[in-house]
Motif scaffolding. Structure first.
Motif: not given
Length: 490
Positions: A158-177
């Motif tokens: 999770s700490y290696r995921l991009p922080k840009a707003q553009f990737f908010s959906e991808e970070r949400n997918y990680f949280r869901m899993c």
């Protein structure tokens, strides 16, 4: 190879899980499943009251790829395919926001969670066969160590995921899993602890229970920290949370499920046969008209009557021929056909058909298996049971399915639910009063459940090999009581 598992899904439906495993990567794999459903005559399920359309409305099927099999210990290795693939997908996502990178990341994220879920289930099942303190301790230690390592490796990503707003959906997918993984771990740990408590080893396993309880408490602490929900005393919150967990499960397993486009099978041949029936009827009518005109001449009463009778007979002959061809067609063809496709790749097909059949057309092996569960000989004949034959044929292209994705795909699972609400409509009251002589010599009345049995015998075939399984469904008008397998020697 064809596997089958059966269980009660809810009060009015039973679930059959068929596993069609691909073991020939260079050619087509052909499977067949024939199911004989023995229904008591008293509940009025017969060809007049229960047609094909009603049966197919009572059947719900989901087809999905078999989840790749890994043990918890294998996943915990940082070089394992699930962890390595997900790590690479996260790296590629950080390098470039291409649509393909995002899709690969989502795919590997879901596959990792699905594989972890399957591995936890297999790990829990190992506790069923444990008979000694040493075995329980060994299994618990392996489970604790592997799960902690897997969770650490996954959550570090999770700490290696991009922080840009553009990737908010991808970070949400990680949280869901992440939430799904945490929930499924709690679910399996609780089941393991219940198995340990149910064992006869008692205090000898206290250290084992403490180890797993610590993992359970640590995970509960993590969920509170992340703001994940937890089952508690509030019914409304619990209701919403169970629904939420169901949505997470659908999200995680969405890449494994296969959509089916079902169509009627044998339509062209059916129409050809019906046209042939109409042609035979027309030949008869034309022949009668021609013969009558030659014999009786032009307009006469005998000619008029002959033409009327030939017209009446023409319609009857047409319907009789349609019935004859439809009967022959039903034996050779199926009712429905569905193509199995993953993306644009055609993996195979599933065909299915259902008919009521007589005792005379039921194989002797099947009748013998059905009678293995009876308290009197030849019960199916004595009680005049109605027999539904549900046929299924499956073809899987082994070469195509083995080349899908990075993971080794063994084949497909079909999860079929048979809903039995219609079967209960003509049943008696769920409890009946029975008078008897009690131990103290007085006449008393007790309420006894009025039960019915549905016997289902399966023939599982692959190429020239076949095997049989027999399941019995015990139910009342209030629903299914239990589903059990009959394992008597043949």
């Amino acid at each position: 190879m064809v596997n089958i598992q059966a269980k009660k899904h809810d009060n009015f439906s039973v679930e059959f899980k068929f596993g069609f495993e691909n073991n020939r990567t260079e050619r087509k794999n052909n499977f067949a499943v024939n199911s004989w459903i023995f229904v008591p005559k008293s509940i009025s399920i017969n060809p007049e009251s229960y047609g094909k359309d009603q049966f197919y409305r009572d059947i719900k099927s989901n087809v999905r790829l078999i989840t790749p099999v890994y043990s918890l210990d294998e996943i915990a290795d940082s070089e394992s395919l699930p962890l390595r693939s997900l790590t690479n997908a996260v790296k590629n996502l950080g390098k470039s926001p291409l649509q393909q990178n995002s899709e690969d990341y989502e795919y590997h994220l879901k596959m990792f969670a699905a594989i972890f879920k399957s591995s936890l289930r297999n790990a829990e099942h190992q506790f069923k066969s444990a008979r000694s303190t040493e075995k329980f301790r060994e299994l618990a230690q392996d489970m604790d160590r592997s799960c902690r390592k897997i969770l650490e490796e996954y959550r570090q990503l999770s700490y290696r995921l991009p922080k840009a707003q553009f990737f908010s959906e991808e970070r949400n997918y990680f949280r869901m899993c992440d939430e799904f993984i945490s929930h499924i771990l709690e679910f399996r740990l609780v089941r393991v602890l219940k198995k340990i408590n149910a064992s006869k080893l008692g205090a000898e396993l206290q250290e084992t229970k403490d180890r797993l309880m610590k993992l359970l408490r640590d995970e509960a602490k993590y969920r509170r920290k992340k703001g994940f929900g937890a089952i508690g005393d509030d019914p409304e919150t619990n209701r919403e949370l169970v629904y939420h967990y169901g949505m997470l499960k659908k999200f995680v397993e969405s890449d494994l499920f296969i959509g089916l486009d079902k169509k009627k099978d044998g339509v062209a041949v059916e129409q050809l046969y019906y046209s042939l029936a109409a042609g035979i009827a027309m030949i008869f009518a034309t022949a009668v008209a021609w013969f009558s005109q030659v014999k009786f001449g032009n307009i006469t009463w005998p000619l008029f009557l002959a033409l009327v009778i030939s017209y009446m007979m023409k319609d009857r002959i047409k319907e009789l021929m349609r019935y004859y061809f439809a009967h022959r067609l039903g034996n050779k063809y199926y009712d429905k056909k569905a193509r199995i496709s993953i993306g644009k790749k055609n993996v195979g097909f599933i065909k299915e058909g259902v008919d009521f059949i007589s005792q005379a057309k039921t194989p002797g092996t099947v009748k013998k298996m059905r009678n293995n569960s009876a308290t009197i000989d030849d019960a199916s004949r004595i009680f005049d049971e109605k027999i539904l034959l549900y046929r299924k044929r499956v073809m899987i292209d082994g070469k195509v399915i083995s080349g899908i994705g990075e993971y080794p795909m063994k084949g497909i699972n079909e999860i079929m639910r048979l809903h039995l609400n219609r079967f209960t409509q003509k049943m008696d009251n769920p409890e009946v009063p029975v008078d008897h002589l009690s131990a103290n010599g007085e006449i008393s009345t007790v309420k006894v459940q009025k039960i019915y049995y549905l016997n289902v015998v399966f023939q599982l075939c692959q190429e020239e090999e076949s095997s049989y399984r027999h399941f019995r469904i015990q139910m009342t008008r209030n629903g299914i009581l239990k589903v059990e397998e009959i394992r008597k020697e043949q």
